[in-house]
Design a protein around this motif. Sequence first.
Motif, short mmCIF file in Angstrom:
data_model
loop_
_atom_site.label_atom_id
_atom_site.label_comp_id
_atom_site.label_asym_id
_atom_site.label_seq_id
_atom_site.Cartn_x
_atom_site.Cartn_y
_atom_site.Cartn_z
N SER A 252 32.65 46.78 45.95
CA SER A 252 33.16 46.05 44.78
C SER A 252 32.49 46.63 43.54
N THR A 270 39.99 48.64 38.67
CA THR A 270 39.45 49.79 37.95
C THR A 270 38.86 50.82 38.92
N SER A 285 32.96 38.45 46.97
CA SER A 285 33.54 37.13 46.70
C SER A 285 35.06 37.18 46.67
C1 LIG Z 1 38.89 44.40 33.58
C2 LIG Z 1 38.12 44.21 34.85
C3 LIG Z 1 38.27 45.11 35.88
C4 LIG Z 1 37.57 44.95 37.08
N1 LIG Z 1 37.78 45.85 38.07
C5 LIG Z 1 37.17 45.63 39.28
C6 LIG Z 1 37.41 46.52 40.38
O1 LIG Z 1 38.12 47.53 40.28
N2 LIG Z 1 36.82 46.26 41.54
C7 LIG Z 1 36.00 45.17 41.72
O2 LIG Z 1 35.51 44.99 42.84
N3 LIG Z 1 35.75 44.35 40.69
C8 LIG Z 1 36.30 44.55 39.48
N4 LIG Z 1 36.02 43.71 38.45
C9 LIG Z 1 34.93 42.72 38.63
C10 LIG Z 1 35.33 41.48 39.39
O3 LIG Z 1 35.86 40.54 38.49
C11 LIG Z 1 34.13 40.86 40.09
O4 LIG Z 1 33.11 40.64 39.14
C12 LIG Z 1 33.56 41.70 41.21
O5 LIG Z 1 34.59 42.13 42.08
C13 LIG Z 1 32.55 40.88 41.98
O6 LIG Z 1 31.96 41.65 42.97
P1 LIG Z 1 31.31 40.99 44.25
O7 LIG Z 1 32.34 40.22 44.97
O8 LIG Z 1 30.63 42.06 44.98
O9 LIG Z 1 30.16 40.09 43.63
P2 LIG Z 1 30.02 38.49 43.52
O10 LIG Z 1 31.19 37.90 42.87
O11 LIG Z 1 28.69 38.28 42.95
O12 LIG Z 1 30.07 38.03 45.01
C14 LIG Z 1 29.05 38.19 45.95
C15 LIG Z 1 29.48 37.48 47.23
O13 LIG Z 1 28.52 37.74 48.23
C16 LIG Z 1 28.26 36.56 48.96
N5 LIG Z 1 26.90 36.69 49.49
C17 LIG Z 1 25.72 36.63 48.84
N6 LIG Z 1 24.69 36.86 49.67
C18 LIG Z 1 25.22 37.10 50.88
C19 LIG Z 1 24.68 37.42 52.15
N7 LIG Z 1 23.36 37.57 52.33
N8 LIG Z 1 25.51 37.58 53.18
C20 LIG Z 1 26.86 37.43 53.02
N9 LIG Z 1 27.43 37.14 51.84
C21 LIG Z 1 26.63 36.99 50.77
C22 LIG Z 1 28.44 35.45 47.95
O14 LIG Z 1 28.77 34.22 48.61
C23 LIG Z 1 29.61 35.99 47.11
O15 LIG Z 1 30.83 35.57 47.67
C24 LIG Z 1 36.70 43.85 37.25
C25 LIG Z 1 36.55 42.94 36.21
C26 LIG Z 1 37.25 43.10 35.02
C27 LIG Z 1 37.08 42.11 33.93
#
Ligand SMILES: Cc1cc2nc3c(=O)[nH]c(=O)nc-3n(C[C@H](O)[C@H](O)[C@H](O)COP(=O)(O)OP(=O)(O)OC[C@H]3O[C@@H](n4cnc5c(N)ncnc54)[C@H](O)[C@@H]3O)c2cc1C
Lengths: 339, 291
Positions: A252, A270, A285
């Motif tokens: 992500s 992106t 998430s």
């Molecule tokens: C214009 C724009 C473009 C974007 N483009 C992209 C893109 O191309 N790709 C992308 O991915 N995002 C993109 N984003 C960002 C996106 O909105 C999210 O912020 C991002 O995807 C979140 O990444 P995440 O799920 O890894 O992190 P988080 O949202 O922080 O999620 C972390 C997750 O991990 C879980 N977790 C925590 N600890 C543990 C553990 N020990 N074991 C198991 N689970 C755990 C939590 O419960 C949570 O669900 C973009 C945002 C914008 C505004």
Amino acid sequence: MNNVFVYCEIEDSIVADVSLELLTKGRDLANQLKCDLEAVAIGYNLKEIGKQIFPYGVDKLHIADDKRLEYYLTLPFSSIVINLFKKENPQVALFGATSVGRDLGPRISSALVSGLTADCTGLVVGDYDDPKTKKNYKNLLYQIRPAFGGNIIATIVNPEHRPQMATVREGVMKKEIFKHNYSGSVVNINVDDYLNDTDFAVKIIERHIEANKIDIKKSSIIVAGGYGVGSKENFKLLFELADVLGGEVGASRAAVDAGYVEHDRQIGQTGITVRPKLYIACGISGQIQHRSGMEESAIIISVNNDPEAPINSIADYVINGNVAEVLPKMIKYYKMNSK
Amino acid sequence: MKGLKIIVLAKQVPDTRNVGKDAMKSDGTINRAALPAIFNPEDLNALEQALRLKDKYKGSTVSIVTMGPGRAADIVREGLFRGADNGYLLTDRAFAGSDTLATSYALSCAIKKIEPFDIIISGRQAIDGDTAQVGPQVAEKLDLPQVTYAEEIISVENKIVNIKRRLERGVEIVSSPMPVLITVNGSAADCRVRNSKLLMKYKHAKTVSELQNESDDYIKLQKERTYLQIKEWNVSDVSADKEALGLSGSPTKVKQIDNVVLQAKESKKLTSDDKDIDFLIKELVENHTIG
Ligand SMILES: Cc1cc2nc3c(=O)[nH]c(=O)nc-3n(C[C@H](O)[C@H](O)[C@H](O)COP(=O)(O)OP(=O)(O)OC[C@H]3O[C@@H](n4cnc5c(N)ncnc54)[C@H](O)[C@@H]3O)c2cc1C
């Protein structure tokens, strides 16, 4: 006349995947619109380039081959395409949503006063009734794209202006050979008709472009990690699982931003779009920007310690647990069960 | 070298990155009013590049140009607080509904009024549209060379600008004669924060419309301190053709808007117990997903 045109990006004599994907889409659109598919290739040493392009169902290939065009430059490339389009009047023109396509497309649309829609995720032929003028338009190109940070999906049309232009990211469309022995005609563009010296005002002084090292798009199994993986160290578990399953590691944006893995692995709006047979989302998430790049995966497994994580609602299997605990077990039981 | 005349194109955008729960209405549509209006992030990167040139080449000036509703004057003020010298707000009902082409036309008309200039800098794209089209379209309309995806404006020598571009798989260093339009990537240096002295100096910078509700004394003070005047321009001020603006000047039409709906799948709920993981792997091997 009024055909579908695809701009082909070329690096080191190889046509970019995104362009081949667009040719596949372009062939499909041309069939529906009952017109021809034409391609544009600009570069240097392109004598053999047709071999890569024609099998995608291209009826006519326009080639501008010149030493000065070895690397992409805005002004000469746009000048060639603008003049070609003025002559050929395409009804549809497609570009990769790359640093080249997103530099070239707007320049062309401005010069031709035509509409351009960026980063389309769908291109469909359909009719349109203008609510104001009550005019009915047949066979327009519906340009479908996420908007407003991915929170809504908009369908855009260009009723009056031609060409209807769109850019599409790599991996969004499927790449498929149309016919191995498909043949079309080649038109060599006389570049001096279209260029003058001022077009070379911007000069490339240095260039360090690396070949695409990591290509997770082709992998049928992807183990993707998010911010919840917690560290670069923990990501090793994902590489290990991917390795035993014969897959690749994706991520992500939050994981990439945190420096856990390189940007080439980012999946989503992106990043790149993938549709593997199996997608294992670990500590992700599942925000809309991430989902838009993976939701067409055939089977989705979510490993997350939050039972309410949004990704779970599109997952086939939800494992409520900790990444560091679940992944070693998956590796262990795979080794036991796969023989 | 005499100072550079730099124009920064900046946009006020809703903060689409933080579409939280309160920003979604119960019917699944977005409540725009609940989203804070911010300085488009990559436009801040652009501003920083402009300010660095100003620091480096004495006598340079930085002008902010923004288009939007009256409250977008905030963008000009924010620019002044961080080091810009003056600003222009393009605001007119006739601009509303403009797509990227009509927007770039409006901006190019304004820039023609500000001429001469050496460098126009903007962010690569705005987060409410993510199109990256306005920069190149403005360049085309002004018949300027463009350099997109810039990460650093390295130097200006003998009327030539050297720029480092950050592309998908690497970097490119290019040189361009001036005037030129440059769009800046989010990977470029972050923008400096507000300067407290400038904040004091420009706190009362206002557009004509903003002054309307103020007292006579206040307005008088404004007149004396010309640096507090944010220039406000409408369609006729920039000699734009109304037909080329707004909906009529926009080749693209929005046919339909759909909300993103999550289609919940029937998912199998498992735990991290050994028996659950064993079951899962067996099922995947049996249906040939893996193995
Ligand atoms: C214009 C724009 C473009 C974007 N483009 C992209 C893109 O191309 N790709 C992308 O991915 N995002 C993109 N984003 C960002 C996106 O909105 C999210 O912020 C991002 O995807 C979140 O990444 P995440 O799920 O890894 O992190 P988080 O949202 O922080 O999620 C972390 C997750 O991990 C879980 N977790 C925590 N600890 C543990 C553990 N020990 N074991 C198991 N689970 C755990 C939590 O419960 C949570 O669900 C973009 C945002 C914008 C505004």
